[in-house]
Design a protein around this motif. Sequence first.
Motif, PDB file in Angstrom:
ATOM      1  N   ARG A   1       4.387 -27.103 121.963  1.00  0.00           N
ATOM      2  CA  ARG A   1       5.260 -27.767 122.932  1.00  0.00           C
ATOM      3  C   ARG A   1       5.131 -27.096 124.296  1.00  0.00           C
TER       4      ARG A   1
ATOM      5  N   THR B   1       6.790 -26.872 127.811  1.00  0.00           N
ATOM      6  CA  THR B   1       7.983 -27.181 128.610  1.00  0.00           C
ATOM      7  C   THR B   1       7.721 -27.033 130.098  1.00  0.00           C
TER       8      THR B   1
ATOM      9  N   LYS C   1       3.972 -39.730 111.817  1.00  0.00           N
ATOM     10  CA  LYS C   1       4.584 -38.786 112.744  1.00  0.00           C
ATOM     11  C   LYS C   1       5.943 -38.328 112.219  1.00  0.00           C
ATOM     12  N   ARG C   2       6.721 -39.262 111.677  1.00  0.00           N
ATOM     13  CA  ARG C   2       8.051 -38.915 111.160  1.00  0.00           C
ATOM     14  C   ARG C   2       7.942 -37.948 109.984  1.00  0.00           C
TER      15      ARG C   2
ATOM     16  N   ALA D   1       6.774 -34.466 111.194  1.00  0.00           N
ATOM     17  CA  ALA D   1       7.876 -33.812 111.907  1.00  0.00           C
ATOM     18  C   ALA D   1       8.904 -33.265 110.928  1.00  0.00           C
TER      19      ALA D   1
ATOM     20  N   ASN E   1       9.765 -29.413 110.873  1.00  0.00           N
ATOM     21  CA  ASN E   1      11.187 -29.119 111.104  1.00  0.00           C
ATOM     22  C   ASN E   1      11.396 -28.048 112.166  1.00  0.00           C
ATOM     23  N   THR E   2      10.727 -28.215 113.308  1.00  0.00           N
ATOM     24  CA  THR E   2      10.857 -27.243 114.395  1.00  0.00           C
ATOM     25  C   THR E   2      10.584 -27.934 115.723  1.00  0.00           C
ATOM     26  N   ASP E   3      11.138 -27.369 116.779  1.00  0.00           N
ATOM     27  CA  ASP E   3      10.891 -27.903 118.126  1.00  0.00           C
ATOM     28  C   ASP E   3       9.732 -27.187 118.814  1.00  0.00           C
ATOM     29  N   ALA E   4       9.016 -26.342 118.072  1.00  0.00           N
ATOM     30  CA  ALA E   4       7.942 -25.563 118.686  1.00  0.00           C
ATOM     31  C   ALA E   4       6.688 -26.397 118.935  1.00  0.00           C
ATOM     32  N   TYR E   5       6.632 -27.584 118.322  1.00  0.00           N
ATOM     33  CA  TYR E   5       5.420 -28.397 118.423  1.00  0.00           C
ATOM     34  C   TYR E   5       5.721 -29.773 119.000  1.00  0.00           C
ATOM     35  N   GLU E   6       4.713 -30.315 119.647  1.00  0.00           N
ATOM     36  CA  GLU E   6       4.795 -31.667 120.215  1.00  0.00           C
ATOM     37  C   GLU E   6       3.964 -32.586 119.323  1.00  0.00           C
TER      38      GLU E   6
ATOM     39  N   ASP F   1       7.638 -21.122 125.883  1.00  0.00           N
ATOM     40  CA  ASP F   1       9.069 -21.038 125.593  1.00  0.00           C
ATOM     41  C   ASP F   1       9.555 -19.591 125.508  1.00  0.00           C
TER      42      ASP F   1
END
Length: 855
Positions: free
Chosen positions: A60, A62, A228-229, A232, A236-241, A635
């Motif tokens: 990800r 930012t 994709k769902r 994801a 289970n993390t926001d570290a990846y896009e 991040d």
Amino acid sequence: MLKATLRSFLAHKGRLLLSALAVILSVAFVAGSLIFSDTVSRTFDRLFASTAADVTVTPRETLDETIPSGQTLTLPAALADRIARVDGVSAARADVDVDGITVADEDRESVGPTTGAPTIGTAWNPTERSPVELTSGHAPEGDGQVLIDADTADGKDVRIGDRLTVIGQEGSFPVEVVGIVTFTTTNPGAALVFFDTETARTKLLGDPRGATGISVDAAEGVSDAELKRRVAAELNTDAYELRTAEEQAESDVEQLGGFLDIIKYVMLGFAGVAVLVGVFLIVNTFSMLIAQRTRELGLLRALGADRRQVRRSVLTEALLLGLVGSTLGLAAGIGLAVGLIELMGLMGMNIRADEMVVGWVTPFTAYVVGLGVTFVAAYLPARRAAGVSPMAALADAEIADIGRPLRMRAVAGSVVGAAGVAALVGCAVSSQTSSAASLLGLGVLLTLIATVIAGPLLVRPVIRVLGGAFPALFGSIGRMSQRNALRNPRRTGATAAALMVGLALVGGMSVASASMTRSFDEQIDKTLGADFVVQNGNFVPFPREVTDRIAGTEGVGLVVRSQFTTIAVRLPDGDRVKTTAAAYEPELDQVANITYAQGDSAAALADGHLAMDKDFAEDHGVRVGDTLPVEFRGDRRAELTVGALTDQESADGFGSQGGIYFGLATLEKYAPGGQDAAVYVNAASGTGDDDLRAGLEKTLDPYPQVQVRDIADYKDLVHDQIAVLLYLVYALLGLAIIIAVLGVVNTLALSVVERTREIGLLRAIGLARRQLRRMIRLESVVIAVFGAVLGLALGLVWGVCTQQVLALQGMTALAIPWGTIVAVVIGSAVVGVVAALLPALRASRMNVLAAIAHE
């Protein structure tokens, strides 16, 4: 009336042809820009859609980099195995793609593109979606083998078996070309170098367990959105896009969009100039044609035509002109788009002309522009035509509108001009950049309109001065040429207005660019204290290996490293500002001269501290000692203390927003892995600059991307960048001059027709052909110089006000390029001579008796 209109149009088709050229140029640039951008967009849409994986997983981001830092965000390559076990995944591959590497041949010359496109190092992992296929040689095996794309190989004469040197973020290493790959899709212009997967990870990323992304293929029957769902949910993390193929293609197109928009907007700028200048030409042409047809229009009124019919007749002629011009302009626009596509091919971006896209928007826009320009330009002459009295058919004079007073123009011009001057004064005294720029734009527009309106009022006083020497130099011929230019101020003003617009633009931009250049020169002299600066030619960072080689060069006394990074700062007033920050080693004061409002370099570069521009700090309520939350790439977050405030005039104008910098140790603590953007070098005691330069250049010979610059070189670099803007302005000027020449030719040609009987009488009483040609040339010259004087005067005012806006950004020096201004005036006189050649030749060939008998 329709028959009369068509006959009139065909009877004057020769006179209208030059006006049609203005419409053709306007439409050609509009159509060409739309066709080119649509074609390139469609081509890359297909490329990215066909090569994107069903789902792509990347770290990800930012903070988008505005200036490259040399850092490559990675994720664990083992993540591919974990994703491969997700239900609905048929395959998952760990990718390695690194931009900004340099590849040199045995002669130490770069084999990468010279157009600004990157050289990309990537792992060889072919799939059915790969944009290339292996066409000769074999796949790379081990850290000494690579593949290279055929376009780069052909362009740089690279063959299988050649030895190359790859310079990446981890350093340089030798390789051998063992195969050639060929693009199966559009080549976007980059150079591609393929390594085996292990080499790509260790040599390019410096991490044998890292990857830059994961490409995921969906099993049969599983949609991209569903895949994709599921992925994801597994991560289970926001570290990846995560992006689907469609989303990834849109992201890739968006990244390319900036480059395409530049070309599109430049061409639309040319179209705008062509439209603006063309309006003056068309207005003048129709005004003169109507003046010459006073008797004809009067007879139509006498025969029963009402005002509406006459007005409609003239507008119909204009629309016919617009229709013809739009059709030809559309065809010319297609040719222009083909030329641009071929030009892109020469630059390495291979787009097929036979796949050119001409959507319905293009012809619709082309005809709207062409018909709209001619209709608007012809409306006032059409109203004037409708006002012709039936009694005019019995009048002896054909020339109407000459003696009408200019009171309304004086009032309107004064009102608009006063508003424009007020806006420019407001711009000059404003202390806020945004409001000053807005007032500048408004002032430029209003003063331009006012000058066009009031131009005829300035004809008599200015041309009397400009042509004052004509009687003494050329006798009665000079006197007659001056009086001919004064005869109809409206016509002379409208003819000169076309040239005035272009020269006002070039005058204003020349002052602005000269002021920028001088400001940069002064700032470089004031701040740069190093003997030499070593940088990449295109400002891409270079590996630490280069810095180590510099430090080991004989005669080097001091080396100070610097890096750039993208950060986001949360400020006390609640704003979150994204900007580019610099990082320096502690010896900064020995290679740079920095003025501080509070604190010093020691406080600014201390661990956990930063420096900031004082004006930026005041705007956001920042004080020395405040602690600010700072976000780094990947991040990573930190709390940094404001250690110093700088008082550099150029904090925003020469650098990034806020002028933020800190110690290199701070950057390496929170955002490790960056590369050096510039290295400042001072000579050791007893070593001369020439000797040190020679030593550095020898040391850096294996690194073709790196250049050694002293202060003079640095200034030349800045001058070259500003020159790009000037070249664009000069191109716009060239287009404006072409159309202005057409306008002068048209005016003189119609004027010769208008004065046929007068010319015949002059010839009958002894005026020689050569004298007649000279009279018309002098008339043309004085009109052209009048337009130049008006335009340059206006441009100088605009330029000075633009400099006041630049001063708010630190560029405080004002420079007026008098040499350019004098050259433009002389060039305008030459333009006048050239524009008069054909009309003067035609006038001199008239039959005297036929001219005297002309009605």
